[in-house]
Design a protein around this motif. Structure first.
Motif, short mmCIF file in Angstrom:
data_model
loop_
_atom_site.label_atom_id
_atom_site.label_comp_id
_atom_site.label_asym_id
_atom_site.label_seq_id
_atom_site.Cartn_x
_atom_site.Cartn_y
_atom_site.Cartn_z
N ALA A 1 0.86 -1.19 0.00
CA ALA A 1 0.00 0.00 0.00
C ALA A 1 0.90 1.24 0.00
N TYR A 2 0.46 2.31 -0.66
CA TYR A 2 1.32 3.47 -0.80
C TYR A 2 1.50 4.21 0.52
N PRO A 3 2.77 4.43 0.93
CA PRO A 3 3.00 5.19 2.16
C PRO A 3 3.10 6.68 1.87
N GLY A 4 2.00 7.37 1.83
CA GLY A 4 2.02 8.80 1.52
C GLY A 4 1.17 9.60 2.48
N ILE A 5 1.30 10.90 2.42
CA ILE A 5 0.57 11.77 3.35
C ILE A 5 -0.93 11.65 3.13
N GLU B 1 -2.51 8.42 4.26
CA GLU B 1 -2.74 8.37 5.71
C GLU B 1 -3.95 9.22 6.08
N GLN C 1 -5.63 4.94 5.10
CA GLN C 1 -5.08 3.74 4.46
C GLN C 1 -5.31 2.49 5.33
N GLY D 1 0.27 -5.67 3.71
CA GLY D 1 -1.13 -5.27 3.84
C GLY D 1 -1.72 -4.80 2.53
N GLY D 2 -0.88 -4.22 1.68
CA GLY D 2 -1.33 -3.73 0.38
C GLY D 2 -1.81 -4.84 -0.53
#
Lengths: 263, 318
Positions: free
Chosen positions: B162-166, B169, B173, B202-203
């Motif tokens: 899953a994309y870790p971005g602002i 979040e 997410q 998790g993604g």
């Protein structure tokens, strides 16, 4: 807490330790919430601090024979000695405001509260017990996420625990998720975000990806307050941010409302 | 482990032979095609020598191979009249997850798959197959649609995570993934997951669980990428190879642990050497597994789905 005096992690003030303890482990000067052990957590939540521990016979194994800089089995042993816990969660039953409840509390001191097979199994059992005895369930999460040393077995605990709390929906039983500092990764991406209501203590770090991972990915500094309880409340992920001193009464009120049991 | 050779170096000979086959396939002269089988035999022979010495890190490289078939390639082959659905009805449309309906072997099936993108431009557009919350919500929307009409769901898993971005979040997410897991646990229609490349944490999980999980022979499914694991536990990128080994994330490992139902064999050299053979293998197993699930009642499937995950985990109890 071996000394008489201590310094607050947040405001750096020197404080008389007993003042912090009698204030639910919250700094009387700046409201910083110190991290609690699972035992401390259970004793501040249940009526008169009385409860019965359950599912106490479950211990972790080392299914992958995992070795990084240290053997996983060695790490487990060290953490057992350090915390007197078998793994990172305690299940208990008892009363809150006279209502029978099941509480599972994660303990960050045991391998960062990480979820491997034991945490997954115990959370599942707590939900299944709630279902069987028709009791409300409260889970207090405090975890860095899935436990890498158990590999994909840990990952699958996300599904196992999410499936277990789903059972409570159909049975009409309340499940309240309490998120405390920190709750990230696989625990947030499973049961911790699935409460009928999700609440958090002030200024707790809550998120999916850790702040460092995000910073490295986007190559930017993160905004102040990012991934903190108040930020999540603002973005609609939480129902409330509750000071520790009000946590017990908040939970009892919510349970009374959900169960139609006026005081 | 540092002298471990890149898979890209190991496969050079096979790639050259594959290019020969591709050239012959383009030829107008049918006699040219007769030259293909002996070349395939050569590939097989080369692979027999390479295969036994592949390390877990090599498997990771095959799973991430830039020429590997992606979700859209599978959809082209497996489905007729695939119609893509867009948008989560809340925030946006996520190009990293492709969702829609198509006919597969005479019945309507909902497909959900990560799409990585082949060219640099496509990769950026698809965010390298790393979904945002709207992707997971779109996927759930399509699962619910499938449930409404009584069609099975097939997911194709191929994501670094899953994309870790602002924004990810901010838009929840973690909650989006969690909610999918909970909803999947009681989805009344059959759901089959096929890990075609990377099963990144998790993604992958948020669309990667159901009644049966199938894995391609050289795919992997892991709690964390070997790079991430090396950085956190070893604090050393050079430990990536060791992390890949320790995490036990290959198809055969998951089979042994009782997490997946089937391993789908790949052609010699890996899926990217022979798309068609790969699709045929996937088709065969997928159809078998789907048919078996379709013959069961929804209640039975839900009970078995719960039990499948309920029993995963290794611990002792005195």
């Amino acid at each position: 807490m071996d000394y008489l005096w201590t310094r607050c992690n947040n405001c750096r003030r020197i404080l008389y330790k007993q003042d912090i303890v009698s204030n639910n482990f919250v700094c009387p000067a700046c409201n910083f919430h110190f991290r609690l052990t699972a035992i401390e957590r259970l004793s501040i939540l249940f009526d008169e601090g009385k409860y019965t521990l359950i599912d106490q016979d479950i211990s972790p194994e080392d299914p992958l024979q995992f070795v990084d800089n240290k053997k996983y089995s060695k790490r487990l042993e060290e953490n057992r000695k350090k915390t007197s816990l078998k793994d990172a969660v305690l299940n208990a039953r008892g009363k809150m405001g006279g209502l029978d409840v099941v509480i599972a509390a994660l303990d960050f001191n045991f391998m960062g509260g990480s979820m491997g097979s034991v945490v997954g199994e115990k959370i599942t059992r707590a939900a299944e017990l709630a279902l069987k005895e028709r009791l409300p369930l409260i889970i207090v999460s405090c975890s860095g996420g899935a436990r890498m040393q158990e590999g994909v077995l840990s990952l699958m605990q996300l599904m196992k625990t999410s499936s277990a709390v789903a059972l409570l929906d159909e049975a009409g039983l309340p499940y309240i998720s309490v998120l405390v500092d920190p709750t990230t990764g696989g625990v947030t991406a499973s049961f911790a975000m699935l409460g009928d209501i999700n609440i958090a203590e002030p200024n707790a770090l809550i998120g999916f990806a850790g702040p460092r991972v995000i910073e490295q990915t986007i190559k930017e500094k993160l905004p102040k307050g990012f991934q903190r309880s108040e930020f999540l409340l603002q973005h609609g992920m939480l129902d409330s941010v509750v000071d520790r001193k009000n946590l017990r009464s908040y939970l009892i009120r919510a349970l009374r409302l959900f169960l139609n049991r006026p005081a | 482990m540092n002298e471990e050779k890149d898979f890209y170096k190991l496969e050079k000979g096979i790639v050259l032979l594959k290019e020969k086959i591709d050239g012959l396939l383009l030829s107008e002269d049918p006699r040219e095609r007769e030259k293909i089988p002996p070349i395939k035999q050569k590939i097989e022979k080369k692979w027999e020598k390479i295969r036994p010495n592949l390390t877990p890190l090599h498997i990771v490289q095959i799973a991430r191979h830039p020429k590997r078939p992606y979700t859209m390639d599978y959809l082209d082959y497996l489905t007729d009249d695939f119609m893509e659905m867009h948008g989560d009805r809340h925030a946006g449309d996520d190009p990293a997850l492709v969702t829609g309906f198509g006919f597969y072997r005479g019945r309507t099936v909902a497909f959900i798959g990560h799409q990585k993108g082949r060219t640099t431009r496509q990769r950026i557009e698809r965010n390298f197959g790393q979904p945002n919350p709207e992707g997971y919500r779109k996927a759930l929307r399509v699962m619910k649609l499938a449930e409404k009409f009584g069609h099975p769901v097939v997911t194709l898993i191929d994501t670094p995570g899953a994309y870790p971005g602002i924004k990810a979040e901010e838009q929840g997410q973690a909650g989006a993934i969690a909610y999918n897991l909970k909803e999947i646990s009681r989805l009344k229609i059959p759901m089959v997951n096929v890990v075609i490349g990377e099963g990144g944490s998790g993604g992958a999980l948020a669309v990667g669980v159901g009644d049966a999980i199938l894995m391609l022979e050289y795919s992997f499914y892991s709690v964390i990428s070997p790079e991430g694991c090396a950085a956190i536990l070893w604090k050393d990128q050079k430990a990536t190879s060791q992390a890949a080994l320790s995490l036990k994330m290959e198809a055969k490992d998951l089979m042994e642990m009782g997490i997946i139902e089937k391993i789908i064999p790949e052609p010699p050299g890996g899926a990217h050497i022979d798309f068609e053979q790969t699709f045929k293998n996937v088709d065969k197993t997928l159809n078998q597994v789907l048919k078996k699930l379709e013959s069961k009642s929804p209640e039975k499937r839900l009970e078995e789905r719960y039990k499948k995950f309920r029993k995963i985990g290794v611990f002792s109890e005195k």
